[in-house]
Scaffold this motif. Structure first.
Motif, PDB file in Angstrom:
ATOM      1  N   CYS A 165       0.813  -1.228   0.000  1.00 38.20           N
ATOM      2  CA  CYS A 165       0.000   0.000   0.000  1.00 38.20           C
ATOM      3  C   CYS A 165       0.842   1.272   0.000  1.00 38.20           C
ATOM      4  N   GLN A 166       2.083   1.176   0.439  1.00 33.29           N
ATOM      5  CA  GLN A 166       2.883   2.399   0.567  1.00 33.29           C
ATOM      6  C   GLN A 166       4.095   2.390  -0.368  1.00 33.29           C
ATOM      7  N   VAL A 167       4.993   1.423  -0.200  1.00 32.22           N
ATOM      8  CA  VAL A 167       6.184   1.386  -1.055  1.00 32.22           C
ATOM      9  C   VAL A 167       5.766   1.324  -2.528  1.00 32.22           C
ATOM     10  N   GLY A 168       4.804   0.444  -2.817  1.00 34.31           N
ATOM     11  CA  GLY A 168       4.395   0.239  -4.203  1.00 34.31           C
ATOM     12  C   GLY A 168       3.553   1.365  -4.777  1.00 34.31           C
ATOM     13  N   ARG A 169       2.974   2.194  -3.916  1.00 39.12           N
ATOM     14  CA  ARG A 169       1.994   3.162  -4.440  1.00 39.12           C
ATOM     15  C   ARG A 169       2.339   4.629  -4.241  1.00 39.12           C
ATOM     16  N   MET A 170       3.355   4.921  -3.474  1.00 35.27           N
ATOM     17  CA  MET A 170       3.584   6.329  -3.144  1.00 35.27           C
ATOM     18  C   MET A 170       3.921   7.152  -4.390  1.00 35.27           C
ATOM     19  N   ASN A 171       4.709   6.566  -5.292  1.00 28.57           N
ATOM     20  CA  ASN A 171       5.018   7.294  -6.522  1.00 28.57           C
ATOM     21  C   ASN A 171       3.743   7.612  -7.301  1.00 28.57           C
ATOM     22  N   THR A 213      -4.250  12.098   7.277  1.00 28.01           N
ATOM     23  CA  THR A 213      -5.115  10.999   6.852  1.00 28.01           C
ATOM     24  C   THR A 213      -6.018  11.560   5.757  1.00 28.01           C
ATOM     25  N   TYR A 214      -7.268  11.157   5.765  1.00 28.87           N
ATOM     26  CA  TYR A 214      -8.225  11.634   4.761  1.00 28.87           C
ATOM     27  C   TYR A 214      -9.178  12.688   5.349  1.00 28.87           C
ATOM     28  N   ARG A 215      -8.938  13.102   6.609  1.00 25.57           N
ATOM     29  CA  ARG A 215      -9.865  14.034   7.247  1.00 25.57           C
ATOM     30  C   ARG A 215      -9.103  15.246   7.766  1.00 25.57           C
ATOM     31  N   ALA A 269       6.329  19.927  -2.765  1.00 21.91           N
ATOM     32  CA  ALA A 269       6.396  21.387  -2.700  1.00 21.91           C
ATOM     33  C   ALA A 269       5.574  21.946  -1.532  1.00 21.91           C
ATOM     34  N   THR A 270       4.413  21.335  -1.275  1.00 18.92           N
ATOM     35  CA  THR A 270       3.549  21.849  -0.201  1.00 18.92           C
ATOM     36  C   THR A 270       3.971  21.317   1.170  1.00 18.92           C
ATOM     37  N   ARG A 271       4.817  20.300   1.177  1.00 17.69           N
ATOM     38  CA  ARG A 271       5.247  19.629   2.414  1.00 17.69           C
ATOM     39  C   ARG A 271       4.042  19.046   3.156  1.00 17.69           C
ATOM     40  N   PHE A 272       3.082  18.582   2.388  1.00 16.00           N
ATOM     41  CA  PHE A 272       1.865  17.967   2.906  1.00 16.00           C
ATOM     42  C   PHE A 272       1.711  16.647   2.148  1.00 16.00           C
ATOM     43  N   ALA A 273       1.949  15.528   2.843  1.00 16.95           N
ATOM     44  CA  ALA A 273       1.983  14.224   2.177  1.00 16.95           C
ATOM     45  C   ALA A 273       0.646  13.932   1.495  1.00 16.95           C
ATOM     46  N   PRO A 274       0.660  13.046   0.501  1.00 17.64           N
ATOM     47  CA  PRO A 274      -0.594  12.733  -0.188  1.00 17.64           C
ATOM     48  C   PRO A 274      -1.650  12.235   0.787  1.00 17.64           C
ATOM     49  N   ILE A 275      -2.895  12.570   0.505  1.00 19.50           N
ATOM     50  CA  ILE A 275      -4.005  12.120   1.337  1.00 19.50           C
ATOM     51  C   ILE A 275      -3.924  10.601   1.455  1.00 19.50           C
ATOM     52  N   GLN A 276      -4.038  10.122   2.677  1.00 15.70           N
ATOM     53  CA  GLN A 276      -3.759   8.715   2.989  1.00 15.70           C
ATOM     54  C   GLN A 276      -5.044   8.048   3.449  1.00 15.70           C
ATOM     55  N   ALA A 277      -5.504   7.079   2.659  1.00 12.53           N
ATOM     56  CA  ALA A 277      -6.747   6.389   3.006  1.00 12.53           C
ATOM     57  C   ALA A 277      -6.513   5.186   3.904  1.00 12.53           C
ATOM     58  N   VAL A 278      -5.268   4.711   3.959  1.00  9.03           N
ATOM     59  CA  VAL A 278      -4.957   3.579   4.839  1.00  9.03           C
ATOM     60  C   VAL A 278      -4.885   4.111   6.269  1.00  9.03           C
ATOM     61  N   VAL A 279      -5.753   3.613   7.139  1.00  5.60           N
ATOM     62  CA  VAL A 279      -5.790   4.101   8.507  1.00  5.60           C
ATOM     63  C   VAL A 279      -4.455   3.803   9.207  1.00  5.60           C
ATOM     64  N   ALA A 280      -3.803   4.847   9.680  1.00  6.57           N
ATOM     65  CA  ALA A 280      -2.477   4.797  10.315  1.00  6.57           C
ATOM     66  C   ALA A 280      -1.362   4.509   9.313  1.00  6.57           C
ATOM     67  N   GLY A 306      -6.473   9.252  14.311  1.00  7.90           N
ATOM     68  CA  GLY A 306      -7.572   9.337  15.261  1.00  7.90           C
ATOM     69  C   GLY A 306      -7.535   8.249  16.305  1.00  7.90           C
ATOM     70  N   ASP A 307      -8.552   8.256  17.167  1.00  4.95           N
ATOM     71  CA  ASP A 307      -8.632   7.237  18.214  1.00  4.95           C
ATOM     72  C   ASP A 307      -8.796   5.857  17.595  1.00  4.95           C
ATOM     73  N   GLY A 308      -9.510   5.767  16.486  1.00  3.97           N
ATOM     74  CA  GLY A 308      -9.659   4.472  15.818  1.00  3.97           C
ATOM     75  C   GLY A 308      -8.327   3.970  15.284  1.00  3.97           C
ATOM     76  N   ALA A 309      -7.599   4.844  14.584  1.00  2.00           N
ATOM     77  CA  ALA A 309      -6.311   4.441  14.003  1.00  2.00           C
ATOM     78  C   ALA A 309      -5.315   4.033  15.071  1.00  2.00           C
ATOM     79  N   SER A 310      -5.494   4.561  16.285  1.00  2.00           N
ATOM     80  CA  SER A 310      -4.529   4.243  17.340  1.00  2.00           C
ATOM     81  C   SER A 310      -4.569   2.761  17.699  1.00  2.00           C
ATOM     82  N   SER A 311      -5.599   2.034  17.228  1.00  5.39           N
ATOM     83  CA  SER A 311      -5.642   0.589  17.457  1.00  5.39           C
ATOM     84  C   SER A 311      -4.697  -0.163  16.524  1.00  5.39           C
ATOM     85  N   GLN A 312      -4.263   0.480  15.454  1.00 14.10           N
ATOM     86  CA  GLN A 312      -3.404  -0.190  14.472  1.00 14.10           C
ATOM     87  C   GLN A 312      -2.009  -0.428  15.044  1.00 14.10           C
ATOM     88  N   GLY A 313      -1.444  -1.586  14.681  1.00 11.88           N
ATOM     89  CA  GLY A 313      -0.101  -1.925  15.136  1.00 11.88           C
ATOM     90  C   GLY A 313       0.956  -0.946  14.671  1.00 11.88           C
TER      91      GLY A 313
END
Lengths: 370, 341
Positions: free
Chosen positions: A139-145, B73-75, B107-118, B145-152
């Protein structure tokens, strides 16, 4: 021998092979430079694959100030296989560092390092330990680009000691190439000799895309000629290791040496086998497959991974698409079985051995259209 | 919990307080508008942040975007707006134009919107460690969020960061709900910040509906990280006043009465009262702020409406820096066999 091998030829070959297989510990030899299809230049040294990989990593770290090596026990210990031996002493803890014992963390951290302009070379200690990192790899290494529209490339070289053959505990011997090859955004390569290991690692680490580098751990201690200069060396595509006229054996990693043994045994019975070291499992060199099988008109693909949905299926499809009109027989697959990787005592029953490869060759040579 | 020293109250001058309010109004209005856009069919879906404006604007305002980097994240629309991401390019993700948004994350120093929780929490640690290696003084801030905090991955990230003393701020918006599951069914002990002690990471639990408190806490955490002291955790206690997304139906898991009781005071109303009480704003100021927010939303909506689908070839263009022959073949076949010749 005529175009087709006779059954008696094959039986004789198998008899020879069975006795050879029984003595495999003593007869398994690394082909000489010429037999491995590689130029033994004047500067060639004799190195083990472990030494060749270590040399390559040292030169990468020397030349590329943004390259960093990270993973479990890669620092002071030099890795459980000693591939990173001495590198922390030479380049310091900032360039070669131990991480906590968590593979998702290693890969996730590598993504962040790459986002900051670094060229991470993470090690996952054993192939089976890649499973906890699969989310980050896929999900990350393969997709970040892709996600970043090319703005955040992932020049990550993920080293994975791979495949079986060392009598290791559970999930210390897995063949994950099909899993990784299925993932958009990743590239996958596996060297078969010390010379290949040295050059392919240096090449992989110089590229802007992520490469899963599958090291055949059963070959780490086998020595062979390494020509570090090798000006004419081409790191891309497959390579013909042994030329032949009757049938193409397609293999990668540790299976290349085994296929060369098979080819030598078959040659004694007049069966002239071409051995193709696929090297890149993504992208697969389809043209090399077509060129070789276009000539031999028969192919057997050999891999350690389970049969179903293994990379052999992809190889067979690529050959069939390109050579359907000239193929004399369906492409045969000689592979591991659809079982969890067995314990060391049963390892030799699982990994394709010389006999099973010869049986596969026999089925192809005997095939008649019904 | 360990204390984070060095909270710098001085960085919020009167004009900063007014600006925080303007930002919150802009974010609130855009957020509510985006729900309408979805109902009108302009965008297929949206994840609202109603009630989290103070947490997002306050934390974003504390960042130094010349050297810091945001891992959202996405929010995190409110953070994106606060740090200056182009909002048409940001909202394009909700128009299903491109997963990560169309803005340039480098350029914006804002990582791409991330749909994978955590998913991006570990990336922040790696990026932050690189700042240590490079000596930039930059810090990473990672939102979840509090939900994502459950992720390993959150555990691995906190442990890695603490071991490596990486300059990263873990910013948790504890909004009470992970879709339908309340915090008490999600976070053992009821607080993510409480875990910090186990990692040896200092933490602050802050009223996430108080934009000034959030900005000050975040600034303190960033100062701690920049000074080479390693990571810090800020848990902003807030409330997700809206649905999880425009496809969600909160009526199935909470009553309106409970929602009103639990949500607490609206963060915008709170800041408005604060400005009035301090004599920093009058009715004209609030009207002006709302008018500016409406004009801004109008521009963004027009931008989103004008946004067509990306050329199909981009499916292939960005998979690799160096595309494989097989991928080029597939792109060629797609061109020949589709209507996009």
């Amino acid at each position: 021998m005529s175009e087709h091998a006779t059954l008696s030829d094959l039986d004789a070959a198998r008899d020879n092979t069975q006795s050879a297989a029984a003595q495999r510990e003593s007869v398994e030899v690394i082909p000489a430079a010429n037999e491995s299809g590689q130029p033994a230049g004047p500067d060639a040294e004799t190195l083990s694959m472990q030494q060749a990989l270590n040399r390559a990593l040292s030169e990468i770290l020397e030349a590329d100030r943004k390259a960093v090596v990270l993973g479990e026990d890669v620092g002071q210990l030099g890795g459980v296989f000693r591939i990173t031996d001495g590198l922390q002493r030479k380049f310091g803890e900032a360039r070669v560092f131990d991480t906590p014992l968590a593979e998702s963390g290693i890969l996730g951290m590598s993504v962040g390092l790459a986002m900051a302009g670094y060229h991470p070379i993470p090690e996952v200690q054993f192939d089976g330990f890649a499973y906890p990192a699969v989310n980050q790899i896929i999900c990350q290494v393969g997709r970040m680009n892709y996600r970043s529209r090319g703005k955040l490339p992932m020049p990550i070289t993920l080293r994975v000691p791979s495949f079986g053959g060392i009598r290791a505990p559970e999930h210390h011997g897995e063949s994950l190439e099909a899993l990784f090859a299925h993932v958009p955004g990743l590239k996958v390569v596996s060297p078969s000799t010390p010379h290949e290991a040295y050059h392919l690692l240096k090449f992989a680490a110089s590229r802007p895309d992520p490469v899963v580098f599958m090291e055949p751990k059963s070959r780490y201690w086998q020595k062979g000629p390494v020509d570090t200069a090798a000006s004419g060396y081409s790191p891309e595509g497959a390579r013909v290791v042994r030329e032949g006229r009757h049938l193409t054996l397609v293999a990668w990693g540790a299976m290349v040496a085994r296929c060369l043994q098979v080819a030598e045994l078959a040659a004694e019975d007049g069966i002239d086998i071409e051995v193709l070291d696929l090297r890149w499992l993504k992208p697969i060199d389809a043209e090399a497959l077509a060129t070789s099988v276009g000539k031999t008109r028969r192919a057997v693909v050999v891999h350690e991974a389970p049969l179903t949905s293994g990379l052999g299926a992809e190889v067979a499809a690529l050959i069939t698409e390109r050579c359907f009109g000239t193929l004399k027989a369906p492409v045969e697959r000689v592979t591991g079985f659809d079982v969890p990787y067995p314990s060391g005592d049963l390892e030799d029953e699982y990994i394709p051995d010389i006999d099973r490869i010869l049986f596969g060759i026999q089925r192809v040579l005997e095939y008649r259209r019904g | 919990m360990a204390e984070i020293p060095g909270s710098d109250h001085a960085f919020l001058a009167d004009e900063d307080l007014r600006e925080l309010y303007r930002l919150m109004v802009a974010v609130r209005h855009l957020d509510e508008s985006a729900i309408r856009w979805q109902r009108q069919g302009l965008i297929p879906g949206y994840a609202p942040e109603l009630g989290q404006e103070a947490a997002q604007v306050g934390s974003g305002y504390a960042l130094d975007m010349t050297r810091d980097f945001v891992f959202p994240t996405y929010r995190e629309m409110g953070v994106a707006r606060t740090v200056g991401v182009d909002m048409v390019e940001y909202m394009s993700t909700h128009k299903a134009t491109w997963h990560g948004g169309l803005y340039d994350p480098a350029a914006t120093r804002f990582a791409p919107i991330q749909a994978v929780v955590a998913g991006s929490v570990l990336h922040a640690v790696g990026w932050a460690h690189a700042q240590t290696l490079d000596g930039t003084g930059g810090a990473a801030i990672t939102y979840f969020g509090d939900g994502a905090s459950s992720q390993g991955d959150v555990h691995e990230a906190m442990n890695f960061a603490a071991v490596m003393k990486a300059p990263v701020v873990f910013f948790i918006q504890n909004n009470g709900w992970a879709i339908s599951v309340p915090t008490e069914r999600q976070v053992a002990g009821g607080s993510v910040a409480a875990r910090a002690a186990g990692y040896g990471i200092p933490s602050l639990q802050v009223d996430g509906n108080d934009v000034v408190a959030v900005a000050e806490a975040t600034a303190a955490a960033l100062a701690h990280a920049r000074a080479g002291n390693g990571p810090a955790i800020v848990e902003a206690m807030t409330y997700r006043r809206g649905p999880h997304s425009t496809s969600d139906d909160p009526g199935r898991y909470r009553t309106l009465e409970a929602e009103r009781a639990d949500a607490g005071e609206d963060p915008l109303q709170r800041m408005r009262s604060h400005l009035v009480a301090k004599g920093l704003a009058d009715e004209a100021f609030f009207e002006e702020a709302l008018a500016a927010a409406k004009a801004e939303e109008e521009r963004i909506r027009e931008g989103i409406m004008a946004l067509g689908p990306r050329p199909g070839r981009e499916m292939f263009d960005f998979v690799y820096q160096e595309p494989t022959a097989a991928l080029k073949d597939q792109a060629r076949a797609w061109r020949e066999e589709s209507e996009h010749v």
